[in-house]
Design a protein around this motif. Structure first.
Motif, PDB file in Angstrom:
ATOM      1  N   ALA A 116      46.730  44.427  42.181  1.00 52.85           N
ATOM      2  CA  ALA A 116      46.796  45.011  43.530  1.00 52.85           C
ATOM      3  C   ALA A 116      45.846  44.281  44.476  1.00 52.85           C
ATOM      4  CB  ALA A 116      46.464  46.495  43.476  1.00 52.85           C
ATOM      5  N   LEU A 117      44.681  43.916  43.981  1.00 56.46           N
ATOM      6  CA  LEU A 117      43.743  43.138  44.791  1.00 56.46           C
ATOM      7  C   LEU A 117      44.366  41.802  45.167  1.00 56.46           C
ATOM      8  CD1 LEU A 117      40.273  43.700  43.029  1.00 56.46           C
ATOM      9  CD2 LEU A 117      41.047  44.606  45.231  1.00 56.46           C
ATOM     10  N   LEU A 118      45.044  41.187  44.202  1.00 55.65           N
ATOM     11  CA  LEU A 118      45.678  39.895  44.458  1.00 55.65           C
ATOM     12  C   LEU A 118      46.862  40.036  45.411  1.00 55.65           C
ATOM     13  CD1 LEU A 118      45.569  38.205  40.945  1.00 55.65           C
ATOM     14  CD2 LEU A 118      44.080  37.821  42.914  1.00 55.65           C
ATOM     15  N   ALA A 119      47.482  41.194  45.414  1.00 55.54           N
ATOM     16  CA  ALA A 119      48.593  41.432  46.336  1.00 55.54           C
ATOM     17  C   ALA A 119      48.075  41.463  47.777  1.00 55.54           C
ATOM     18  CB  ALA A 119      49.294  42.745  46.004  1.00 55.54           C
ATOM     19  N   ASP A 120      46.864  41.953  47.924  1.00 53.06           N
ATOM     20  CA  ASP A 120      46.237  41.980  49.241  1.00 53.06           C
ATOM     21  C   ASP A 120      45.988  40.563  49.747  1.00 53.06           C
ATOM     22  OD1 ASP A 120      45.060  43.137  51.500  1.00 53.06           O
ATOM     23  OD2 ASP A 120      43.061  42.947  50.606  1.00 53.06           O
ATOM     24  N   ARG A 121      45.339  39.784  48.907  1.00 53.59           N
ATOM     25  CA  ARG A 121      45.139  38.360  49.208  1.00 53.59           C
ATOM     26  C   ARG A 121      44.697  37.624  47.946  1.00 53.59           C
ATOM     27  NH1 ARG A 121      40.519  40.547  51.717  1.00 53.59           N
ATOM     28  NH2 ARG A 121      38.547  39.962  50.722  1.00 53.59           N
ATOM     29  N   PRO A 122      45.019  36.325  47.869  1.00 52.46           N
ATOM     30  CA  PRO A 122      44.623  35.537  46.701  1.00 52.46           C
ATOM     31  C   PRO A 122      43.102  35.553  46.518  1.00 52.46           C
ATOM     32  CG  PRO A 122      46.227  34.338  48.008  1.00 52.46           C
ATOM     33  CD  PRO A 122      45.850  35.552  48.800  1.00 52.46           C
ATOM     34  N   ALA A 123      42.675  35.366  45.295  1.00 54.95           N
ATOM     35  CA  ALA A 123      41.245  35.393  45.014  1.00 54.95           C
ATOM     36  C   ALA A 123      40.960  34.693  43.701  1.00 54.95           C
ATOM     37  CB  ALA A 123      40.758  36.840  44.961  1.00 54.95           C
ATOM     38  N   TYR A 124      39.700  34.385  43.463  1.00 54.30           N
ATOM     39  CA  TYR A 124      39.297  33.772  42.194  1.00 54.30           C
ATOM     40  C   TYR A 124      38.426  34.744  41.416  1.00 54.30           C
ATOM     41  CZ  TYR A 124      35.192  32.650  45.056  1.00 54.30           C
ATOM     42  OH  TYR A 124      34.110  32.723  45.890  1.00 54.30           O
ATOM     43  N   GLY A 125      38.256  34.433  40.137  1.00 55.49           N
ATOM     44  CA  GLY A 125      37.664  35.384  39.208  1.00 55.49           C
ATOM     45  C   GLY A 125      36.322  35.955  39.634  1.00 55.49           C
ATOM     46  N   TYR A 126      35.439  35.077  39.981  1.00 54.21           N
ATOM     47  CA  TYR A 126      34.091  35.511  40.344  1.00 54.21           C
ATOM     48  C   TYR A 126      34.141  36.469  41.525  1.00 54.21           C
ATOM     49  CZ  TYR A 126      29.030  34.942  40.906  1.00 54.21           C
ATOM     50  OH  TYR A 126      27.679  35.156  40.974  1.00 54.21           O
ATOM     51  N   GLU A 127      35.015  36.147  42.460  1.00 57.40           N
ATOM     52  CA  GLU A 127      35.180  36.964  43.664  1.00 57.40           C
ATOM     53  C   GLU A 127      35.758  38.337  43.312  1.00 57.40           C
ATOM     54  OE1 GLU A 127      38.149  35.290  46.127  1.00 57.40           O
ATOM     55  OE2 GLU A 127      37.847  36.680  47.803  1.00 57.40           O
ATOM     56  N   ILE A 128      36.729  38.347  42.445  1.00 63.04           N
ATOM     57  CA  ILE A 128      37.362  39.606  42.035  1.00 63.04           C
ATOM     58  C   ILE A 128      36.339  40.532  41.386  1.00 63.04           C
ATOM     59  CG2 ILE A 128      39.035  40.616  40.433  1.00 63.04           C
ATOM     60  CD1 ILE A 128      40.771  38.118  40.924  1.00 63.04           C
ATOM     61  N   THR A 129      35.525  39.940  40.516  1.00 69.78           N
ATOM     62  CA  THR A 129      34.470  40.728  39.877  1.00 69.78           C
ATOM     63  C   THR A 129      33.572  41.357  40.921  1.00 69.78           C
ATOM     64  OG1 THR A 129      34.488  39.156  38.051  1.00 69.78           O
ATOM     65  CG2 THR A 129      32.636  40.662  38.158  1.00 69.78           C
ATOM     66  N   ALA A 130      33.183  40.553  41.901  1.00 69.70           N
ATOM     67  CA  ALA A 130      32.308  41.058  42.955  1.00 69.70           C
ATOM     68  C   ALA A 130      32.978  42.185  43.737  1.00 69.70           C
ATOM     69  CB  ALA A 130      31.933  39.912  43.894  1.00 69.70           C
ATOM     70  N   ARG A 131      34.256  41.994  44.052  1.00 66.81           N
ATOM     71  CA  ARG A 131      34.972  43.022  44.815  1.00 66.81           C
ATOM     72  C   ARG A 131      35.071  44.325  44.034  1.00 66.81           C
ATOM     73  NH1 ARG A 131      40.505  41.573  47.684  1.00 66.81           N
ATOM     74  NH2 ARG A 131      40.373  39.310  47.456  1.00 66.81           N
ATOM     75  N   LEU A 132      35.345  44.207  42.751  1.00 68.80           N
ATOM     76  CA  LEU A 132      35.430  45.404  41.918  1.00 68.80           C
ATOM     77  C   LEU A 132      34.110  46.163  41.937  1.00 68.80           C
ATOM     78  CD1 LEU A 132      37.428  44.069  38.836  1.00 68.80           C
ATOM     79  CD2 LEU A 132      38.186  45.739  40.505  1.00 68.80           C
ATOM     80  N   ARG A 133      33.026  45.410  41.871  1.00 66.81           N
ATOM     81  CA  ARG A 133      31.711  46.061  41.872  1.00 66.81           C
ATOM     82  C   ARG A 133      31.454  46.757  43.197  1.00 66.81           C
ATOM     83  NH1 ARG A 133      27.523  43.331  37.930  1.00 66.81           N
ATOM     84  NH2 ARG A 133      29.013  42.563  36.410  1.00 66.81           N
ATOM     85  N   GLU A 134      31.864  46.111  44.273  1.00 63.16           N
ATOM     86  CA  GLU A 134      31.720  46.746  45.584  1.00 63.16           C
ATOM     87  C   GLU A 134      32.474  48.067  45.637  1.00 63.16           C
ATOM     88  OE1 GLU A 134      33.036  44.093  48.629  1.00 63.16           O
ATOM     89  OE2 GLU A 134      31.633  42.522  47.993  1.00 63.16           O
ATOM     90  N   GLN A 135      33.637  48.076  45.010  1.00 63.60           N
ATOM     91  CA  GLN A 135      34.477  49.272  45.060  1.00 63.60           C
ATOM     92  C   GLN A 135      34.012  50.362  44.110  1.00 63.60           C
ATOM     93  OE1 GLN A 135      38.534  48.896  45.607  1.00 63.60           O
ATOM     94  NE2 GLN A 135      38.241  47.320  47.142  1.00 63.60           N
ATOM     95  N   GLY A 136      32.908  50.148  43.434  1.00 62.36           N
ATOM     96  CA  GLY A 136      32.358  51.212  42.616  1.00 62.36           C
ATOM     97  C   GLY A 136      32.494  51.007  41.119  1.00 62.36           C
ATOM     98  N   PHE A 137      33.250  49.991  40.715  1.00 61.79           N
ATOM     99  CA  PHE A 137      33.360  49.703  39.285  1.00 61.79           C
ATOM    100  C   PHE A 137      32.180  48.850  38.876  1.00 61.79           C
ATOM    101  CE2 PHE A 137      37.714  50.328  40.809  1.00 61.79           C
ATOM    102  CZ  PHE A 137      38.134  51.342  39.954  1.00 61.79           C
ATOM    103  N   SER A 138      31.023  49.489  38.833  1.00 59.51           N
ATOM    104  CA  SER A 138      29.779  48.737  38.786  1.00 59.51           C
ATOM    105  C   SER A 138      29.543  48.031  37.466  1.00 59.51           C
ATOM    106  CB  SER A 138      28.603  49.665  39.101  1.00 59.51           C
ATOM    107  OG  SER A 138      28.703  50.835  38.315  1.00 59.51           O
ATOM    108  N   ASP A 139      30.147  48.511  36.398  1.00 60.06           N
ATOM    109  CA  ASP A 139      29.832  47.872  35.119  1.00 60.06           C
ATOM    110  C   ASP A 139      30.989  47.087  34.522  1.00 60.06           C
ATOM    111  OD1 ASP A 139      31.122  50.205  34.843  1.00 60.06           O
ATOM    112  OD2 ASP A 139      29.956  50.968  33.169  1.00 60.06           O
ATOM    113  N   ILE A 140      31.879  46.634  35.359  1.00 57.46           N
ATOM    114  CA  ILE A 140      32.896  45.702  34.886  1.00 57.46           C
ATOM    115  C   ILE A 140      32.305  44.301  34.996  1.00 57.46           C
ATOM    116  CG2 ILE A 140      35.133  44.661  35.388  1.00 57.46           C
ATOM    117  CD1 ILE A 140      36.157  47.341  36.198  1.00 57.46           C
ATOM    118  N   VAL A 141      32.213  43.637  33.857  1.00 57.32           N
ATOM    119  CA  VAL A 141      31.541  42.341  33.837  1.00 57.32           C
ATOM    120  C   VAL A 141      32.545  41.197  33.916  1.00 57.32           C
ATOM    121  CG1 VAL A 141      29.492  43.147  32.632  1.00 57.32           C
ATOM    122  CG2 VAL A 141      31.499  42.417  31.338  1.00 57.32           C
ATOM    123  N   GLU A 142      32.017  40.013  34.196  1.00 60.01           N
ATOM    124  CA  GLU A 142      32.874  38.865  34.423  1.00 60.01           C
ATOM    125  C   GLU A 142      33.812  38.579  33.260  1.00 60.01           C
ATOM    126  OE1 GLU A 142      28.949  37.055  36.209  1.00 60.01           O
ATOM    127  OE2 GLU A 142      30.403  35.489  35.739  1.00 60.01           O
ATOM    128  N   GLY A 143      33.249  38.639  32.062  1.00 60.54           N
ATOM    129  CA  GLY A 143      34.042  38.308  30.882  1.00 60.54           C
ATOM    130  C   GLY A 143      35.350  39.074  30.825  1.00 60.54           C
TER     131      GLY A 143
END
Lengths: 112, 112
Positions: A19-46
């Motif tokens: 769904a995030l990618l449907a909004d706009r393209p992104a790369y892994g590191y960025e996606i992780t950061a966005r998830l954390r912003e949205q409150g998924f604080s303990d989802i790690v890069e791996g």
DNA sequence: TCTCGGTACTCGGTGTCACTGGGTACTGGT
DNA sequence: ACCAGTACCCAGTGACACCGAGTACCGAGA
């Protein structure tokens, strides 16, 4: 947040990322950061990287390598038509589940 | 319904069953039947029984053996205080997730 | 009597997934 | 030269829903 969240994310995290990618393209590191912003604080890069490899191998996303000013090149993922169809299916499944569970919640919350 | 539902049920099916037990005690076969009535048509008995064994071993439910007129005795499960607390936690986790995903849905549905 | 279908529970093995805890590599600042 | 930030990769672990089969108990019909 605990083990319940971990289990609940199985199957849903994939949809969230798509769904995030449907909004706009992104790369892994960025996606992780966005998830954390949205409150998924303990989802790690791996976790995110593994997920991205999976959806790529299933042909749900297109990948483009883009040089970065800082660090290694970025792998920018974008949702392709197949991915969009898969995401649609995800929303249908999610809606069904959310409706049932919401109803269950309403039925049982009156007694605590 | 497909693979997406299978993955999504991980973590949520447990909460669903505990919520059913919060409504009133029940035994495995009955729970399976109720789930099917509610639209979870392809959840099979094996899955439910395994889940019940798990929650019993974690001490979330009390068990009572009740003879049946037809077939082997029933194992009637009822939610105990620990299970109720666990269910509360489940609702908190679910609400958090449902809110994020709902928002994500609203954000992305406008462009198809 | 024997079989069949409904009731009710059990069990070993499979695939998938998020998580853990590392590692590699490139850049700029001190 | 070192370190922090950026960006990606990987092997192993535990948990869970599913699959397929098996056990046992009962009543009805051939």
């Amino acid at each position: 947040m605990g083990k319940q969240m971990t289990e609940m994310l199985k199957g849903t995290l994939e949809g969230i990322v798509l769904a995030l990618l449907a909004d706009r393209p992104a790369y892994g590191y960025e996606i992780t950061a966005r998830l954390r912003e949205q409150g998924f604080s303990d989802i790690v890069e791996g976790t995110v990287y593994a997920l991205l490899v999976r959806v790529e191998q299933r042909g749900l996303v297109d990948v483009e390598k883009v040089p970065s000013e800082k660090g290694p090149p970025r792998k920018v993922y974008s949702l392709n038509p197949q991915g969009r169809a898969y995401l649609d299916e995800f929303w249908r499944t999610w809606s069904f589940l959310a409706e049932r569970i919401g109803q269950l919640h309403d039925d049982t919350e009156g007694d605590d």
